[in-house]
Design an enzyme around this catalytic site. Structure first.
Site, mmCIF file in Angstrom:
data_model
loop_
_atom_site.group_PDB
_atom_site.id
_atom_site.type_symbol
_atom_site.label_atom_id
_atom_site.label_comp_id
_atom_site.label_asym_id
_atom_site.label_seq_id
_atom_site.Cartn_x
_atom_site.Cartn_y
_atom_site.Cartn_z
ATOM 1 C CG ASP A 54 12.994 -27.086 -36.971
ATOM 2 O OD1 ASP A 54 13.011 -28.174 -36.357
ATOM 3 O OD2 ASP A 54 13.903 -26.748 -37.747
ATOM 4 C CD GLU B 66 17.168 -26.916 -38.823
ATOM 5 O OE1 GLU B 66 18.223 -26.294 -38.714
ATOM 6 O OE2 GLU B 66 16.053 -26.370 -38.898
ATOM 7 C CD GLU C 155 13.015 -24.957 -43.249
ATOM 8 O OE1 GLU C 155 13.908 -24.461 -42.546
ATOM 9 O OE2 GLU C 155 13.098 -26.093 -43.756
#
Length: 894
Positions: free
Chosen positions: A454, A459, A765
């Site tokens: 991602d 992460e 994001e």
């Protein structure tokens, strides 16, 4: 007539170390050929003879049983409408070790040491042995894998150029082994073999770390002399371990290195082990897990020269590469012996011009200072430099503390990712769109690091929805066939017995942590990647074997989703009607779902961690029936198609029936008599139109309502994670191309161009990643500035602006469509895609009211060309030009 070209084995050029018994072969037809009538393959001892077939991709090897270490030279000739071709220039592949009996090496592990509480970094180890090799060496191969990350050297020279080996997989079911050609590294007589092993994903992934899985190495050197005699050296009790220059490493928290320990005691023939070396442990591990990766390796792909190196304080510099990347830097001018340097990598600067990572740093407070940082002690040797390879960072900027006077000549940015072959390009007359497309490409490059991540910072996990949403864009721009196959194997391996699909593949978080957080596996849209990704991979690459391999995973997911719909009801629906309506058997409205994640108004800008946690906690109780039921229908309809492709006729009927009743149920529950949807959101309309949930007679009214919602929002999008990739196509496919272009070119937030105007070089994001002053402003926990999903907008550029479209009935672009939809004031657009059959091109210009389209159709394929005025033309292999007058109102092609 020329010969076939572009010979590939399992989508790869000259693969070394294949661990399968029947590799598949592909080739391009000679230029000008319209169709293949037959082929003849010669591979090693096998001659297929003339085979009447039009198939030129993924043809299985069908010769004598292949042996471990065997090299196969192969070629092909074809018969086409042009006649018989010449033989292709020979290619080759080489087998790896096919049986566990071929492994005489033993797993070894360095001494077990626990991580010091003061640091998140785990110890790294240097492993060593010597061996004596014969004269007249003809060939040498080194086979290796590890628990953790490993590098190998022979006689002081690094083995291969792969990084972060052996990669990230579900190590309970598969562990990749690499094969290296090392004939030029070994010498007659004494040789020194060394390895550096660090924890890598093993100590980063909490799911593995909590099991106390220890780093280890398995390596085997096979050397053959001119008589064919083999000498085999493997890891075992004669290896020793010691600490070295790389003291500690962690994927997120970087390296700790002392270059004064960089002695040559292990890196030259005749050397002995380091003082203080200790014995390794020989351990047993399951060798049946070992396999070769279907994907290319991670490599150092490109180097960038910094735009600036600014000295912001004594012994404090900030490096600006001008581009957000995944990788690391190479740094020289380290200073005198004992100089301590700290390198902190970040995506953005704070108001003082210094690097900040606060928007992406989720580390515990006691470890926050280590996030995306490296610590280096210089040795003071002339010409010294450092390039640390046991972790990557996501960054544009690097703060270097400790160096006295750095310049741009002292720093090099190194771009690191899976070396997937570039296959797609796009450009147009609007430089804003070109910048957007470049940012999408860089985003993909930053998030294809052994797994589809991602983001490369916070992460760096293989979230299933992210790859599901970005797959078509990725597969146009890069050859991700093997990369996706690798990931899907892990998705299936991680699947629960119930059929629920975990949120990530491989999953890095323990089940109990997810349960405690109220986010167990099985979310609609995320789990549906188990069906959607294999289907889309089949469309792009024509790989029916992949569909068969994933079939049990797909059926398990559909069984899980359908059972949840059938057996459970949301409490709000129970309160509305105690006795369930018949259609509710197909309404999936319970359980944890991420839902339409990250809609712009999900949380206020700069919302804190408590707000984010409260929102996530509430998802378990929310009614996401309109989303989950839509995905149940979509996956069931795809399963009916997949079953037909692989010959599962009974299953095709069963899934088609499930899709039909689920669609009817969705309409009864969420489509009102006035053609409005419940809920009345942009995302819901986009999904309904894209999945075909709306009856044909109602599409016009439903699509108009989507337009109304967009206009009411100030011609701004309000879609989230799942719907945004389909927003512009849903508009264009339903007669609203003009509005699709207006959203594409919208410069006020939330929008793609607003990101670029605020300094983005990769996709964010959250839509509010940076404010107008360039400072992080996203809610806590979603602040990455290099995130895959929003880059899926590039698929609109490829499929609608340039018009290159896959057709369900002709996978791998065997027959494809070119249907450009000009607009947005563009006067020129061009896209190229290297399909499995060859290069496709679509290039158009508009001048006054004249539209000119140039197309290139590769050999062995057929193009259906739809012009803006409604003309339909069939184009065979070769180049063609088509003209028409631009209609005053765009004509929607059939």
């Amino acid at each position: 007539m020329t010969a076939p070209t572009h010979l590939k084995v399992e989508h790869l050029d000259h693969p070394l170390g294949l661990m399968m018994h029947q590799p598949r072969l592909s080739w391009h037809l000679p230029d000008g050929a319209r169709c293949q009538l037959a082929y003849q393959l010669r591979a090693g001892e096998w001659d297929s003879g003339q085979v009447e077939s039009a198939t030129s991709i993924l043809v299985p090897y069908d010769g004598p049983t292949l042996r471990s270490g065997q090299r196969i030279d192969w070629t092909v000739r074809v018969w086409t409408d042009l006649g018989q071709s010449d033989w292709a220039q020979p290619a080759w592949w080489e087998m790896g070790l096919l049986s566990i009996d071929d492994w005489e090496a033993q797993w070894i592990e360095p001494p077990h040491t626990t991580r010091e509480p003061s640091t998140p970094r785990h110890p790294a180890w240097y492993l060593h042995t010597t061996c004596t090799l014969p004269h007249n060496i003809q060939r040498a191969r080194l086979y290796a894998t590890a628990h953790g990350i490993y590098e190998l050297a022979i006689n002081g020279k690094r083995v291969g150029n792969a990084e972060l080996t052996p990669g990230f997989t579900n190590i309970d079911t598969q562990l990749h082994a690499q094969t290296f050609a090392v004939s030029d590294l070994v010498v007659p007589g004494k040789n020194v073999l060394t390895a550096v092993v660090s924890g890598g994903w093993l100590t980063w992934a909490r799911r593995l770390r909590d099991r106390d899985q220890r780093p280890g190495l398995l390596a085997q050197l096979d050397v053959y002399d001119d008589a064919g005699t083999r000498v085999r050296i493997g890891t075992g009790p004669d290896w020793t371990a010691a600490s070295g220059p790389l003291l500690r490493a962690d994927l997120q928290h970087g390296h700790e290195v002392d270059l004064s320990r960089r002695g040559k005691f292990w890196f030259s023939p005749g050397a002995t082990a380091a003082a203080g070396s200790i014995a390794v442990s020989v351990v047993e591990h399951d060798l049946s897990r070992l396999t070769s990766s279907p994907a290319p390796p991670v490599r150092r792909v490109e180097e960038l020269r910094p735009v600036t190196v600014a000295r912001i304080a004594p012994l404090r510099h900030v490096v600006d590469l001008g581009q957000n990347i995944n990788g690391w830097i190479r740094l020289s001018n380290l200073g005198k012996a004992g100089t301590a340097l700290t390198l902190t990598h970040g995506e953005v600067l704070d108001s003082t011009g210094d690097v900040t990572v606060e928007h992406i740093n989720d580390s515990p407070p006691e470890h926050a200072r280590f996030f995306q940082s490296d610590h280096v002690i210089a040795s003071g040797k002339p010409g010294e430099y450092v390039e640390l390879r046991h972790a990557t960072h996501g960054f544009r900027y690097v703060r270097v503390e400790g160096a006295s006077n750095l310049t741009v000549d002292d720093v090099t940015g190194v771009v690191v990712h899976t070396d997937n072959r570039r296959t797609g390009w796009f450009e147009c007359s609007d430089q804003r769109i070109n910048r957007l497309h470049d940012a999408v490409v860089w985003t993909l490059r930053g998030n294809m690091c052994d797994i589809p991540t991602d983001c490369p910072t916070r992460e760096r996990a293989g979230w299933t929805a992210d790859w599901q949403l970005s797959f078509l864009t990725s597969a146009f721009l890069f050859d991700v066939a093997g990369f996706t196959t690798k990931w899907l194997r892990d998705l299936a391996a991680e699947q629960l017995p119930s059929g629920a699909v975990r949120h990530c593949a491989p999953e890095h978080m323990p089940d109990e942590i997810q349960s405690e957080a109220g986010m167990p596996p099985g979310s609609a849209g995320w789990g549906d990647a188990a069906v959607i990704v294999p289907w889309r991979a089949y469309l792009v690459y024509g790989d029916t074997d992949l569909l068969r391999a994933q079939w049990s995973s797909m059926t398990a997911w559909l069984r899980y989703a359908a059972q949840r719909a059938r057996e459970r009801r949301h409490h709000a629906r129970v309160a509305q009607r105690q006795i369930p309506a018949e259609h509710e058997r197909y309404i999936w409205d319970t359980g944890f779902h991420w839902g339409e994640w990250l809609e712009p108004d999900m949380l206020p800008n700069n919302a804190g961690r408590e707000d984010m946690q409260a929102y996530v906690t509430g998802l378990s109780d929310a009614d996401h029936g309109h989303i989950a039921t839509a995905y149940l229908y979509h996956s069931a309809s795809l399963m009916a198609k997949i079953a037909n492709v692989i010959g599962q006729d009974d299953d095709a009927l069963r899934y088609a029936e499930l899709a039909a009743v689920t669609r009817t149920g969705w309409q009864q529950e969420f489509l009102s008599s006035d053609n409005k949807l419940r809920p009345d959101t942009q995302s819901n309309y986009v999904r309904a139109l894209t999945f075909g949930l709306v009856p044909s007679a109602h599409r016009t009214q439903v699509s108009q309502r989507l337009c109304d919602l967009i206009r009411q929002a100030g011609t701004r999008l309000a879609t989230g994670h799942l719907a945004t990739p389909d927003l512009l196509p849903a508009l264009a496919d339903n007669g609203h191309t003009d509005l699709a272009y207006q959203l594409l070119l919208q410069e006020e937030a939330p929008s793609w161009l607003a990101m670029l105007n605020r300094g983005a070089t990769t996709m964010w994001e959250h839509w509010s990643g940076l404010d107008e002053a360039g400072r992080p402003s996203a809610p806590a926990g979603v602040g990455s500035l290099n995130h895959n999903s929003k880059g899926a907008v590039a698929s609109f550029l490829h499929r609608h602006v340039a018009g290159i479209q896959i057709l369900d009935h002709a996978p791998a672009y065997r027959t494809f469509r070119i249907a450009p939809q000009p607009g947005g004031g563009l006067t020129f657009a061009r896209a190229m895609h290297d399909s499995p059959y060859g290069r496709i091109e679509s290039s158009w210009t508009v001048e006054n009211d004249s539209f000119v389209l140039d197309v290139v159709v590769p050999p062995g394929t057929l193009a259906e060309v739809a012009l803006p005025d409604g003309q339909l033309v069939e184009v065979q292999a070769g180049r063609a030009r088509h003209r028409c007058r631009m209609p005053s109102v765009p004509v929607q092609s059939a």
